[in-house]
Scaffold this motif. Structure first.
Motif, short mmCIF file in Angstrom:
data_model
loop_
_atom_site.label_atom_id
_atom_site.label_comp_id
_atom_site.label_asym_id
_atom_site.label_seq_id
_atom_site.Cartn_x
_atom_site.Cartn_y
_atom_site.Cartn_z
N ALA A 173 36.66 26.07 -23.37
CA ALA A 173 36.04 26.33 -22.07
C ALA A 173 35.34 27.68 -22.14
CB ALA A 173 37.10 26.33 -20.97
N PRO A 174 34.29 27.86 -21.32
CA PRO A 174 33.64 29.17 -21.26
C PRO A 174 34.62 30.23 -20.75
CG PRO A 174 32.28 27.47 -20.24
CD PRO A 174 33.61 26.86 -20.47
N LEU A 175 34.47 31.42 -21.25
CA LEU A 175 35.35 32.51 -20.83
C LEU A 175 34.94 33.03 -19.46
CD1 LEU A 175 35.51 34.49 -24.20
CD2 LEU A 175 37.27 32.99 -23.26
N PRO A 176 35.90 33.47 -18.65
CA PRO A 176 35.55 34.08 -17.35
C PRO A 176 34.66 35.30 -17.54
CG PRO A 176 37.90 33.57 -17.45
CD PRO A 176 37.35 33.35 -18.83
N SER A 177 33.87 35.59 -16.53
CA SER A 177 32.91 36.69 -16.63
C SER A 177 33.60 38.04 -16.82
CB SER A 177 32.04 36.74 -15.36
OG SER A 177 32.86 36.86 -14.20
N SER A 178 34.80 38.21 -16.22
CA SER A 178 35.51 39.48 -16.39
C SER A 178 35.92 39.69 -17.85
CB SER A 178 36.75 39.50 -15.50
OG SER A 178 37.62 38.42 -15.81
N ILE A 179 36.33 38.63 -18.50
CA ILE A 179 36.73 38.74 -19.92
C ILE A 179 35.49 38.95 -20.79
CG2 ILE A 179 37.82 37.54 -21.84
CD1 ILE A 179 39.60 36.11 -19.88
N VAL A 180 34.40 38.25 -20.47
CA VAL A 180 33.18 38.39 -21.26
C VAL A 180 32.65 39.82 -21.22
CG1 VAL A 180 30.76 37.68 -21.43
CG2 VAL A 180 32.53 35.97 -21.01
N GLY A 181 32.66 40.43 -20.02
CA GLY A 181 32.19 41.81 -19.92
C GLY A 181 33.05 42.78 -20.70
N ASP A 182 34.36 42.53 -20.70
CA ASP A 182 35.27 43.43 -21.41
C ASP A 182 35.07 43.34 -22.92
OD1 ASP A 182 37.25 45.18 -21.98
OD2 ASP A 182 38.91 43.90 -21.37
N ILE A 183 35.05 42.11 -23.45
CA ILE A 183 34.96 41.97 -24.90
C ILE A 183 33.55 42.32 -25.40
CG2 ILE A 183 36.78 40.25 -24.94
CD1 ILE A 183 34.68 38.10 -25.25
N THR A 184 32.53 42.16 -24.56
CA THR A 184 31.18 42.53 -24.98
C THR A 184 31.08 44.04 -25.21
OG1 THR A 184 30.23 40.67 -23.77
CG2 THR A 184 28.75 42.46 -24.38
N THR A 185 31.69 44.81 -24.31
CA THR A 185 31.68 46.26 -24.47
C THR A 185 32.43 46.69 -25.71
OG1 THR A 185 31.58 46.53 -22.07
CG2 THR A 185 32.28 48.44 -23.36
N ARG A 186 33.59 46.10 -25.92
CA ARG A 186 34.40 46.48 -27.09
C ARG A 186 33.73 46.03 -28.38
NH1 ARG A 186 38.67 48.60 -24.74
NH2 ARG A 186 39.54 47.68 -22.83
N LEU A 187 33.07 44.90 -28.36
CA LEU A 187 32.38 44.43 -29.56
C LEU A 187 31.23 45.36 -29.92
CD1 LEU A 187 32.38 42.18 -31.67
CD2 LEU A 187 30.82 40.89 -30.20
N ALA A 188 30.54 45.89 -28.91
CA ALA A 188 29.46 46.85 -29.17
C ALA A 188 30.02 48.13 -29.78
CB ALA A 188 28.72 47.14 -27.88
N ASN A 189 31.18 48.58 -29.29
CA ASN A 189 31.80 49.78 -29.87
C ASN A 189 32.24 49.54 -31.31
OD1 ASN A 189 31.50 51.08 -27.39
ND2 ASN A 189 33.54 50.51 -26.68
N ILE A 190 32.75 48.36 -31.59
CA ILE A 190 33.16 48.04 -32.96
C ILE A 190 31.94 48.03 -33.90
CG2 ILE A 190 34.09 46.21 -34.42
CD1 ILE A 190 35.97 45.49 -32.12
N THR A 191 30.86 47.43 -33.43
CA THR A 191 29.64 47.40 -34.24
C THR A 191 29.13 48.81 -34.53
OG1 THR A 191 29.04 45.27 -33.24
CG2 THR A 191 27.30 46.48 -34.38
N GLU A 192 29.24 49.69 -33.55
CA GLU A 192 28.81 51.08 -33.74
C GLU A 192 29.68 51.78 -34.78
OE1 GLU A 192 28.17 55.15 -31.07
OE2 GLU A 192 28.71 53.24 -30.11
#
Length: 296
Positions: free
Chosen positions: A91-110
């Motif tokens: 199932a698609p992830l809730p928007s609150s979870i998507v926003g959280d993991i998107t930010t952390r994924l950007a920090n990991i990439t950096e």
């Protein structure tokens, strides 16, 4: 008649003359000439100076890689904590979870991008053990995210595309990350059973639709849940020959943990099915129990 004490003549004792202290002006002590930089006394001095500089640079690079790996591990764990709030699959992830993991994924990439210059050429193998733990935790996080949305495993090529150019994904790190994924699937499955009263899972199209049997009776759709996925993973892991080398030692440690995780989900599913026959239709856990499980 009184006896007179005998006293030897004065010239029978040797006389020594004591040195007399001169009272004339004293000369100041000689002073040494000022220290000057001496020229290298050996041709090896400059060579060992270069070795020292190279070792200092090596230790600096190693510390940068270790620090970045620790930060990546911490951010990946926070991604996993956020993903554990999901309750359905696929199932698609809730928007609150998507926003959280998107930010952390950007920090990991950096963070990965910051150590790309330190992982070029032979250094990619030289510091592989230092960056390995961070890469494994990253694989665990992105594979868990991929499973929740697709109920499939993420492939090596897909995982490599998520890493910055210059960071090589070793197959050992990918495999060990999937071993750790089993533990997160166990927590996800047991939490789903405790809060929703059912085993997470969905319907998935399969190549077996043409084989007939039960799948044909279901209209070409094969029922699949987390327990079945975990059993398939366990079978695949147990069929691999990883003897010898560092991978064999790491797999040996994780194999028992993986089997225990699968058995825990199996036992929980068996208990839910057996107790479910005694429950009225439409029964769900109390809200207090759900809150306790989710907080855990």
């Amino acid at each position: 008649m009184k006896r007179r004490a005998f006293s030897p003549p004065h010239d029978s004792y040797p006389t020594h003359s004591m040195p007399t202290k001169k009272t004339g002006p004293q000369m100041p002590p000689p002073t040494s000439p000022p220290m000057t930089a001496a020229a290298p006394s050996s041709p090896f001095t400059s060579m060992f100076s270069a070795f020292r500089a190279e070792l200092d640079e090596h230790h600096d690079r190693r510390e940068r890689v270790i620090k970045a790996s620790r930060d990546i591990t911490a951010l990946s764990k926070k991604m996993i904590f956020s993903l554990q709030r999901a309750r359905d699959v696929p199932a698609p992830l809730p928007s609150s979870i998507v926003g959280d993991i998107t930010t952390r994924l950007a920090n990991i990439t950096e963070l990965f991008s910051s150590i790309v210059p330190d992982l070029q050429g032979p250094n990619a193998w030289r510091y592989q053990r230092q960056v390995s733990s961070g890469v494994q935790e990253f694989v665990e996080a992105v594979s868990f995210q991929h499973y929740l949305t697709t109920q499939c495993l993420i492939m090596v090529e897909e995982t490599q595309r998520l890493l910055p150019k210059g960071v090589q994904l070793m197959e050992d790190d990918y495999l060990l990350g999937l071993y750790d994924l089993v533990g997160e699937l166990m927590r996800f499955a047991i939490t789903g059973m405790a809060t929703g009263g059912k085993l997470p899972g969905g319907d998935s199209r399969s190549d077996e639709m043409q084989s007939g049997g039960d799948i044909e009776a279901l209209g070409g759709v094969r029922k699949r849940d987390v327990v079945q996925d975990l059993r398939e993973l366990r079978t695949a892991f147990e069929g691999m020959d990883t003897r010898g080398g560092s991978l064999g030692r790491d797999v040996e440690k994780k194999m028992e943990v993986m089997r225990t995780c699968v058995e825990k989900v199996e036992n929980a599913a068996y208990g839910m099915i057996i107790r479910g026959r005694e429950r009225p239709k439409g029964w769900v856990p109390e809200e207090r129990i759900q809150e306790v499980v989710e907080s855990y």
